[in-house]
Design an enzyme around this catalytic site. Structure first.
Site, PDB file in Angstrom:
ATOM      1  N   CYS A  23       8.083   5.238   1.819  1.00 15.09           N
ATOM      2  CA  CYS A  23       7.453   6.459   2.334  1.00 15.09           C
ATOM      3  C   CYS A  23       8.550   7.520   2.495  1.00 15.09           C
ATOM      4  CB  CYS A  23       6.771   6.203   3.677  1.00 15.09           C
ATOM      5  SG  CYS A  23       6.099   7.703   4.442  1.00 15.09           S
ATOM      6  N   CYS A  40       3.452  12.653   7.829  1.00 16.26           N
ATOM      7  CA  CYS A  40       2.757  12.294   6.586  1.00 16.26           C
ATOM      8  C   CYS A  40       2.621  13.514   5.669  1.00 16.26           C
ATOM      9  CB  CYS A  40       1.384  11.720   6.906  1.00 16.26           C
ATOM     10  SG  CYS A  40       0.421  11.256   5.450  1.00 16.26           S
ATOM     11  N   CYS A  45      -0.957  -8.698   2.980  1.00 17.27           N
ATOM     12  CA  CYS A  45       0.276  -7.934   2.812  1.00 17.27           C
ATOM     13  C   CYS A  45       1.513  -8.816   2.977  1.00 17.27           C
ATOM     14  CB  CYS A  45       0.330  -6.783   3.812  1.00 17.27           C
ATOM     15  SG  CYS A  45      -0.877  -5.472   3.500  1.00 17.27           S
ATOM     16  N   CYS A  97       5.654  -8.133   2.686  1.00 19.59           N
ATOM     17  CA  CYS A  97       5.925  -6.956   1.846  1.00 19.59           C
ATOM     18  C   CYS A  97       6.126  -5.712   2.712  1.00 19.59           C
ATOM     19  CB  CYS A  97       4.782  -6.734   0.862  1.00 19.59           C
ATOM     20  SG  CYS A  97       5.031  -5.309  -0.226  1.00 19.59           S
ATOM     21  N   ASP A 147     -15.987  10.750   5.071  1.00 19.17           N
ATOM     22  CA  ASP A 147     -14.828  11.482   5.580  1.00 19.17           C
ATOM     23  C   ASP A 147     -15.215  12.868   6.088  1.00 19.17           C
ATOM     24  OD1 ASP A 147     -12.156  11.715   6.181  1.00 19.17           O
ATOM     25  OD2 ASP A 147     -11.572  12.431   4.205  1.00 19.17           O
ATOM     26  N   CYS A 168       2.588   5.567  -0.923  1.00 13.59           N
ATOM     27  CA  CYS A 168       2.342   4.262  -0.301  1.00 13.59           C
ATOM     28  C   CYS A 168       1.366   3.425  -1.125  1.00 13.59           C
ATOM     29  CB  CYS A 168       1.840   4.426   1.132  1.00 13.59           C
ATOM     30  SG  CYS A 168       0.267   5.298   1.293  1.00 13.59           S
TER      31      CYS A 168
END
Length: 362
Positions: A210, A226, A200, A203, A143, A256
């Site tokens: 969120c 966000c 997923c 779902c 990152d 989340c």
């Protein structure tokens, strides 16, 4: 002639990564990221990157590892779990819907800065490979560069990108860091790990829960909404229309992930560096608001939180205090903090907002 690893050597590498370095998983991927270019470009076209200009720069280096690190033939991808407490989705949903005066800090920031921890492990892994082969040229990333960690991990068979854009894994959930090694090794002859199917299904938990509606169709996150972006990467004012929705989240947001069914089974980390720091977890907001800059530097030493700086820290806490249940002590503490930031209009704006919000709640 390209440098290669035998199957036996590759197994030695994986064993060393898991047993000696305490990494959670390891695999390898080729360097072809062309399938992800349309997705990334659409994300940029939608302005979902907000003011993160570094996401626009570097051209094709993001998609062609050999351009970023000349000589790269393969990518080694590893994960490291960081979850330091059990997760129960039903309990988390109830907690997230309850207003309190306790600061909420993203779990990844409870311990030591993951950049330092993960990079050190990857560097040791790269050096171990060099001992096996001689001539191993590599560079490690976590990152910290134009590297597509999640797509590379997906290609390496370490998970699938969920609707929240997080990398998901049925066995590990999503509470793990991803690190990569750009290597001059040719690992193409080694067997590939099977790819994970997107599980997923129908779902919608992460999307529905969120707080700010940041999760968009196509597994995209609108950074402008966000909370992780707003409280960490964002250097300016937090938009008025989103302040109420931030609640008491003062650094990052895990919602989340906390509501994802796969994290019901996520393993607890055994990494000592990721254990909770008592002075950061379950703390009353007013206790953190009372920190001086000296306190901030002391208590965030070695933490990823240090990166945002003291002013942004107080900006975030001000919003959270404003959103907490009314208490006259909140207003007094906010007024007192204004004296310290009398020459900082950005922080003053958020302190004033919080005072007015508390008065509305009275």
């Amino acid at each position: 002639m390209k440098l290669e690893l035998s199957l036996e050597q590759w197994q030695q590498v994986k064993d060393f990564a898991i047993r000696n370095l305490n990494l959670s998983s390891i695999s390898k991927a080729d360097c072809d990221l062309s399938e992800y270019i349309p997705y990334y470009n659409k994300w940029l076209e939608n302005n979902y990157h907000a003011d993160l200009e570094y996401m626009v720069k570097h051209g094709s280096k993001r998609f062609i590892p050999n351009e970023l690190v000349p000589g790269t033939n393969s990518v080694i991808v590893a994960t490291l779990n960081y979850l330091n407490r059990p997760v129960n989705v039903k309990t988390e949903v109830k907690r997230l819907r309850t207003t309190s005066n306790i600061a909420d800090i993203s779990i990844y920031a409870h311990g030591r800065d993951y950049h330092k921890v993960m990079k050190k492990k990857l560097q040791q892994l790269g050096e171990f490979i060099d001992e096996l082969t001689g001539g191993h040229q590599f560079r490690v990333f976590t990152d910290s560069a134009p590297v597509l960690e999640r797509p590379l991990a997906e290609k390496a068979g370490l998970g699938w990108q969920g609707k929240s854009s997080m990398l998901m894994n049925k066995a590990q959930g999503s509470f793990f860091f991803i690190g990569v090694i750009y290597s001059n090794l040719d690992l193409s002859k080694l067997p590939d790990s099977p790819k994970h199917q997107d599980s997923c299904g129908k779902c919608q938990a992460c999307i529905k829960l969120c707080p700010t509606g940041a999760i968009q169709p196509g597994k995209m996150i609108d950074s402008r909404k966000c909370i992780s972006y707003l409280t960490i990467e964002n250097k300016g004012s937090i938009p008025l229309e989103l302040r109420d929705k931030i609640g008491t989240r003062i650094y990052g947001c895990d919602d989340c992930q906390l509501v994802c069914p796969f994290n019901n089974y996520a393993p607890i980390t055994t990494e000592k560096d990721f254990q909770q720091r008592d002075f950061l977890v379950n703390k009353p907001l007013l206790e953190l608001l009372a920190w001086s800059e000296k306190d901030f530097d002391k208590y965030t030493q070695g933490s990823a939180i240090r990166r945002i700086g003291y002013a942004a820290w107080i900006r975030n806490i001000a919003i959270a205090v404003g959103n907490s249940p009314f208490n006259q002590d909140n207003i007094q503490a906010l007024e007192l903090k204004k004296l310290e930031f009398s020459d900082n209009q950005l922080v003053l704006e958020h302190l004033d907002w919080a005072i007015n919000k508390q008065k509305l709640l009275s």
